[in-house]
Every structure is written in structure tokens, then in C-alpha cells.
Design a protein around this motif. Structure first.
Motif, PDB file in Angstrom:
ATOM      1  N   GLN A 142       0.831  -1.204   0.000  1.00 43.84           N
ATOM      2  CA  GLN A 142       0.000   0.000   0.000  1.00 43.84           C
ATOM      3  C   GLN A 142       0.869   1.259   0.000  1.00 43.84           C
ATOM      4  OE1 GLN A 142      -0.277  -2.697   1.887  1.00 43.84           O
ATOM      5  NE2 GLN A 142      -2.383  -3.069   2.591  1.00 43.84           N
ATOM      6  N   ALA A 143       1.984   1.194   0.737  1.00 37.96           N
ATOM      7  CA  ALA A 143       2.901   2.331   0.784  1.00 37.96           C
ATOM      8  C   ALA A 143       3.522   2.573  -0.586  1.00 37.96           C
ATOM      9  CB  ALA A 143       3.990   2.078   1.827  1.00 37.96           C
ATOM     10  N   GLU A 144       3.928   1.509  -1.258  1.00 34.63           N
ATOM     11  CA  GLU A 144       4.541   1.651  -2.578  1.00 34.63           C
ATOM     12  C   GLU A 144       3.558   2.208  -3.600  1.00 34.63           C
ATOM     13  OE1 GLU A 144       7.730   1.483  -3.480  1.00 34.63           O
ATOM     14  OE2 GLU A 144       8.038   1.237  -1.330  1.00 34.63           O
ATOM     15  N   LYS A 145       2.302   1.895  -3.421  1.00 39.65           N
ATOM     16  CA  LYS A 145       1.280   2.448  -4.319  1.00 39.65           C
ATOM     17  C   LYS A 145       1.216   3.958  -4.160  1.00 39.65           C
ATOM     18  CE  LYS A 145      -3.622   1.998  -5.560  1.00 39.65           C
ATOM     19  NZ  LYS A 145      -4.907   1.307  -5.250  1.00 39.65           N
ATOM     20  N   MET A 146       1.290   4.439  -2.909  1.00 39.52           N
ATOM     21  CA  MET A 146       1.291   5.880  -2.653  1.00 39.52           C
ATOM     22  C   MET A 146       2.552   6.538  -3.205  1.00 39.52           C
ATOM     23  SD  MET A 146      -0.358   6.784   1.070  1.00 39.52           S
ATOM     24  CE  MET A 146       0.227   5.368   1.983  1.00 39.52           C
ATOM     25  N   VAL A 147       3.688   5.861  -3.039  1.00 39.12           N
ATOM     26  CA  VAL A 147       4.960   6.384  -3.535  1.00 39.12           C
ATOM     27  C   VAL A 147       4.927   6.517  -5.057  1.00 39.12           C
ATOM     28  CG1 VAL A 147       7.413   5.836  -3.870  1.00 39.12           C
ATOM     29  CG2 VAL A 147       6.374   5.597  -1.604  1.00 39.12           C
ATOM     30  N   LYS A 148       4.384   5.528  -5.707  1.00 38.47           N
ATOM     31  CA  LYS A 148       4.298   5.553  -7.172  1.00 38.47           C
ATOM     32  C   LYS A 148       3.471   6.742  -7.658  1.00 38.47           C
ATOM     33  CE  LYS A 148       3.123   2.636 -11.156  1.00 38.47           C
ATOM     34  NZ  LYS A 148       2.587   1.310 -11.596  1.00 38.47           N
ATOM     35  N   THR A 149       2.346   6.993  -6.984  1.00 42.92           N
ATOM     36  CA  THR A 149       1.494   8.138  -7.342  1.00 42.92           C
ATOM     37  C   THR A 149       2.215   9.443  -7.079  1.00 42.92           C
ATOM     38  OG1 THR A 149      -0.520   6.888  -6.834  1.00 42.92           O
ATOM     39  CG2 THR A 149      -0.703   9.284  -6.881  1.00 42.92           C
ATOM     40  N   GLU A 151       5.485  10.028  -6.993  1.00 40.73           N
ATOM     41  CA  GLU A 151       6.573  10.226  -7.955  1.00 40.73           C
ATOM     42  C   GLU A 151       6.043  10.624  -9.326  1.00 40.73           C
ATOM     43  OE1 GLU A 151       8.673   6.510  -7.557  1.00 40.73           O
ATOM     44  OE2 GLU A 151      10.060   7.360  -6.065  1.00 40.73           O
ATOM     45  N   ALA A 152       4.890  10.086  -9.700  1.00 35.43           N
ATOM     46  CA  ALA A 152       4.269  10.455 -10.978  1.00 35.43           C
ATOM     47  C   ALA A 152       3.830  11.922 -10.950  1.00 35.43           C
ATOM     48  CB  ALA A 152       3.072   9.551 -11.256  1.00 35.43           C
ATOM     49  N   ASP A 153       3.304  12.370  -9.809  1.00 33.81           N
ATOM     50  CA  ASP A 153       2.903  13.767  -9.662  1.00 33.81           C
ATOM     51  C   ASP A 153       4.112  14.694  -9.721  1.00 33.81           C
ATOM     52  OD1 ASP A 153       0.201  13.147  -9.387  1.00 33.81           O
ATOM     53  OD2 ASP A 153       0.294  13.036  -7.202  1.00 33.81           O
ATOM     54  N   LEU A 154       5.178  14.320  -9.029  1.00 29.83           N
ATOM     55  CA  LEU A 154       6.377  15.149  -8.991  1.00 29.83           C
ATOM     56  C   LEU A 154       6.980  15.327 -10.385  1.00 29.83           C
ATOM     57  CD1 LEU A 154       8.070  13.725  -5.765  1.00 29.83           C
ATOM     58  CD2 LEU A 154       7.139  16.024  -6.040  1.00 29.83           C
ATOM     59  N   LEU A 269       2.324  15.782  -1.945  1.00 29.62           N
ATOM     60  CA  LEU A 269       3.347  16.810  -2.201  1.00 29.62           C
ATOM     61  C   LEU A 269       3.368  17.232  -3.660  1.00 29.62           C
ATOM     62  CD1 LEU A 269       5.814  18.544  -1.534  1.00 29.62           C
ATOM     63  CD2 LEU A 269       7.231  16.490  -1.767  1.00 29.62           C
ATOM     64  N   GLY A 270       3.367  16.282  -4.573  1.00 32.76           N
ATOM     65  CA  GLY A 270       3.398  16.600  -6.001  1.00 32.76           C
ATOM     66  C   GLY A 270       2.184  17.402  -6.425  1.00 32.76           C
ATOM     67  N   LYS A 271       1.020  17.021  -5.929  1.00 30.87           N
ATOM     68  CA  LYS A 271      -0.224  17.732  -6.281  1.00 30.87           C
ATOM     69  C   LYS A 271      -0.195  19.163  -5.751  1.00 30.87           C
ATOM     70  CE  LYS A 271      -3.287  13.688  -6.610  1.00 30.87           C
ATOM     71  NZ  LYS A 271      -2.211  12.687  -6.647  1.00 30.87           N
ATOM     72  N   ALA A 272       0.354  19.340  -4.539  1.00 32.47           N
ATOM     73  CA  ALA A 272       0.437  20.680  -3.962  1.00 32.47           C
ATOM     74  C   ALA A 272       1.379  21.559  -4.777  1.00 32.47           C
ATOM     75  CB  ALA A 272       0.916  20.596  -2.512  1.00 32.47           C
ATOM     76  N   ALA A 273       2.508  20.997  -5.194  1.00 32.13           N
ATOM     77  CA  ALA A 273       3.479  21.746  -5.985  1.00 32.13           C
ATOM     78  C   ALA A 273       2.893  22.145  -7.337  1.00 32.13           C
ATOM     79  CB  ALA A 273       4.750  20.912  -6.172  1.00 32.13           C
ATOM     80  N   ILE A 274       2.173  21.222  -7.958  1.00 32.40           N
ATOM     81  CA  ILE A 274       1.545  21.505  -9.255  1.00 32.40           C
ATOM     82  C   ILE A 274       0.530  22.634  -9.123  1.00 32.40           C
ATOM     83  CG2 ILE A 274      -0.014  20.572 -11.018  1.00 32.40           C
ATOM     84  CD1 ILE A 274       1.373  17.826 -10.541  1.00 32.40           C
ATOM     85  N   GLU A 275      -0.293  22.571  -8.081  1.00 30.33           N
ATOM     86  CA  GLU A 275      -1.315  23.603  -7.884  1.00 30.33           C
ATOM     87  C   GLU A 275      -0.669  24.967  -7.611  1.00 30.33           C
ATOM     88  OE1 GLU A 275      -4.837  24.656  -4.726  1.00 30.33           O
ATOM     89  OE2 GLU A 275      -4.750  22.599  -5.497  1.00 30.33           O
ATOM     90  N   LEU A 276       0.402  24.983  -6.831  1.00 29.40           N
ATOM     91  CA  LEU A 276       1.084  26.231  -6.550  1.00 29.40           C
ATOM     92  C   LEU A 276       1.651  26.846  -7.825  1.00 29.40           C
ATOM     93  CD1 LEU A 276       2.088  28.320  -4.503  1.00 29.40           C
ATOM     94  CD2 LEU A 276       4.126  26.894  -4.160  1.00 29.40           C
ATOM     95  N   VAL A 277       2.283  26.019  -8.649  1.00 26.93           N
ATOM     96  CA  VAL A 277       2.844  26.490  -9.924  1.00 26.93           C
ATOM     97  C   VAL A 277       1.744  27.123 -10.787  1.00 26.93           C
ATOM     98  CG1 VAL A 277       3.845  25.749 -12.115  1.00 26.93           C
ATOM     99  CG2 VAL A 277       4.808  24.912  -9.965  1.00 26.93           C
ATOM    100  N   GLN A 278       0.602  26.466 -10.842  1.00 27.85           N
ATOM    101  CA  GLN A 278      -0.511  26.968 -11.648  1.00 27.85           C
ATOM    102  C   GLN A 278      -1.026  28.300 -11.120  1.00 27.85           C
ATOM    103  OE1 GLN A 278      -3.140  23.587 -11.356  1.00 27.85           O
ATOM    104  NE2 GLN A 278      -2.330  22.610 -13.206  1.00 27.85           N
ATOM    105  N   LYS A 279      -1.074  28.449  -9.796  1.00 29.60           N
ATOM    106  CA  LYS A 279      -1.634  29.659  -9.211  1.00 29.60           C
ATOM    107  C   LYS A 279      -0.714  30.875  -9.306  1.00 29.60           C
ATOM    108  CE  LYS A 279      -5.107  27.882  -6.048  1.00 29.60           C
ATOM    109  NZ  LYS A 279      -5.688  27.982  -4.699  1.00 29.60           N
ATOM    110  N   ILE A 280       0.593  30.660  -9.341  1.00 22.62           N
ATOM    111  CA  ILE A 280       1.513  31.805  -9.327  1.00 22.62           C
ATOM    112  C   ILE A 280       1.865  32.281 -10.742  1.00 22.62           C
ATOM    113  CG2 ILE A 280       2.494  31.086  -7.137  1.00 22.62           C
ATOM    114  CD1 ILE A 280       4.910  30.034  -8.600  1.00 22.62           C
ATOM    115  N   ARG A 281       1.357  31.618 -11.752  1.00 20.58           N
ATOM    116  CA  ARG A 281       1.665  32.024 -13.127  1.00 20.58           C
ATOM    117  C   ARG A 281       1.180  33.450 -13.400  1.00 20.58           C
ATOM    118  NH1 ARG A 281       0.068  26.435 -16.305  1.00 20.58           N
ATOM    119  NH2 ARG A 281       1.979  25.321 -15.846  1.00 20.58           N
TER     120      ARG A 281
END
Length: 281
Positions: A142-149, A151-154, A269-281
Motif C-alpha cells: 500500500q505504501a509503494e502504491k502511494m509512492v508511485k502516485t 513520484e508520478a505527480d512530482l 506533495l506533487g499535487k500541492a506543488a503543481i497547484e502552486l505552480v498553476q496559481k503563481i503564473r
């Protein structure tokens, strides 16, 4: 002659009960878990163990279903008595949880199992934390499933060609305004997105002043959603001395996000970073 036969039957019954128990969970009682860290609570839920959480801290806001679980307080306001009253088998926290040493001592002295996890504010630290919590609860798949998601987001983070100067303001009304220095979770997140912290030269948080604002001259102001609401929104923030004279103020470039989402450095973390990038454009 009957005793060996009886022993054989008894042994077979015990074996059958053991196998049945391992399948149904009868043999092992579920742990009663208290988590005093929002990121740990999120990971535990992601591992499929949310039903075993009997207490969480105020920062445990995701998933939303955690709102139904009894709260034990926030940071140094957490008391040992409140946790012990929930009769947990294990209490989890991280080195970033700011749990009072005296509370930790009280909990361990009461015979409760208290476990600390190291939490580094980086993508590597997020992955490590997920894996360590998964290993502790024997839930590595279950942990590896979260890690995979994660890393894909990052991998989806689109870093800007020209970094922007971001300034995080911690607000609890106009009377309490602090800015985030280097080494904080906000600073690390800004760097992760390919941008930079507008203030340098100090760590942790310092009071916001008009002079420091003008010297930093940020391109974007970042706040927690609750923080921006506490100063009556963007219009209220622009009335704070110095704000309107910065690039961010002149362009009204003010961004707000959920606090735990922005600073959790966990599975999202990846989702938060993506959203921040989108908002500061």
C-alpha cells in the motif's frame, strides 16, 4: 490409546482456528492508533488503516473523513491526559510535530508505546516517510502504491524559465503577521517548484515589517486560505503597510492554499506543488 487420538484432534482444531484467525483477523486485535501529525494521519489512511485511528491532532484534515475522529489538540497544546483517555496502543508523531517533551515523557511513563518518525521537507523525505510508516504497519504494498502516485505527480511539475520571488505570510489577523525564512517547509516547496523565497538571511519565521517587505519585493504573496480569510481577504491584505508597494501588491498577485496541503510534504506533495505552480503564473 484414546489420549494420542484426542491430542491429534485437539492439535488439528488449534491449527484450524489459527488459519481461520489469520484470514478473518480474529487472531490479531486491530491497533488503536493516535496520530499527532496531519501527514502521518494522511499516510495511515492511505494504507487502509483509518478505521484504527482513535485520535488525531488538529492538522489531520485529509481525508475529510478524519473530521469524525476525536481531536487531541494542536502542537504544544496537546496534553498527555487527553491522549491516554483514548486508550491507544500506539501514539505516532514526527520530529516536526512540536510535541512537548514533557508530554512525550508522560506518555511513555504511562506505559504507552510512542513512536517518532523523521520527516524531512523534501521529495526524498516524503517518500522515505511513506515507506517507513508502511513498513511499521506491515503494509509495504500500500505504501509503494502511494509512492508511485507521488513520484508520478512530482514528474509533472513544470518549472518556470524565470524563477519568481515568493513570500509566504503566516497570518492570524492583521495583528499577527509572520514571514517564512529559509529551511521551512514553505521555503523547500518554493524551491521544489523552481522558484525562490523572497527573503533570505534568517531561518524559521520573523515578524512582517513594511521595511522587510520593500527589501524583499516579492512577485507573489502566498498564504494559507485560513490566514487570508483572517485579514479579510486580498483587499484586507493590501491595506497592510508595505504590501501595496511590492510587485505582488501592485499586480495583486496573492495566492492562498489549504495549510496542510501546502506544507504536508506527504503523499500529496506533487499535487500541492503543481497547484502552486498553476496559481503563481
Amino acid at each position: 490409546m484414546l489420549r494420542p487420538a484426542f491430542s491429534k484432534i485437539f492439535f488439528s482444531l488449534c491449527l484450524l482456528l489459527t488459519v481461520f484467525g489469520s484470514i478473518t483477523g480474529y487472531a490479531s486485535k486491530p491497533l488503536r492508533i493516535v496520530s499527532v501529525n496531519g501527514t502521518l494521519s494522511e499516510i495511515i489512511s492511505g494504507l487502509g488503516l483509518e478505521s484504527q485511528l482513535v485520535g488525531v491532532d488538529i492538522t489531520s484534515t485529509y481525508p475529510a473523513s478524519l473530521s469524525k475522529i476525536p481531536k487531541v489538540g494542536h502542537n504544544r497544546s496537546i496534553s498527555a491526559e487527553g491522549i491516554i483517555a483514548l486508550n491507544p496502543d500506539v501514539i505516532l508523531y514526527t520530529d516536526q510535530s512540536m510535541l512537548s517533551p514533557s508530554v512525550i515523557k508522560q506518555l511513555t511513563s504511562s506505559g504507552k508505546k510512542v513512536v517518532e518518525f523523521k520527516h524531512e521537507y523534501s521529495k526524498e523525505g516524503a517518500v522515505k516517510l511513506i515507506r517507513e510508516v508502511g513498513a511499521y504497519f506491515n503494509a509495504k504494498p500500500q505504501a509503494e502504491k502511494m509512492v508511485k502516485t507521488l513520484e508520478a505527480d512530482l514528474a509533472k511539475i513544470a518549472k518556470p524559465a524565470t524563477p519568481k520571488k515568493l513570500l509566504f505570510i503566516y497570518a492570524r489577523g492583521t495583528g499577527t503577521l509572520m514571514v517564512s525564512g529559509t529551511g521551512t517547509s514553505l521555503d523547500k516547496l518554493f524551491i521544489l517548484t523552481g522558484n525562490k523565497n523572497a527573503v533570505q538571511g534568517f531561518t524559521e519565521f520573523k515578524p512582517l515589517t513594511a521595511e522587510s517587505l520593500l527589501a524583499a519585493n516579492p512577485d507573489v504573496l502566498v498564504l494559507f486560505t485560513s490566514g487570508l480569510e483572517s485579514v479579510d481577504g486580498a483587499e484586507g491584505l493590501l491595506k497592510v503597510p508595505g504590501i501595496a508597494n511590492t510587485n505582488a501588491g501592485r499586480n495583486k498577485k496573492i495566492v492562498s492554499m489549504d495549510g496542510q496541503f501546502l506544507t504536508g510534504f506527504g503523499p500529496r506533495l506533487g499535487k500541492a506543488a503543481i497547484e502552486l505552480v498553476q496559481k503563481i503564473r
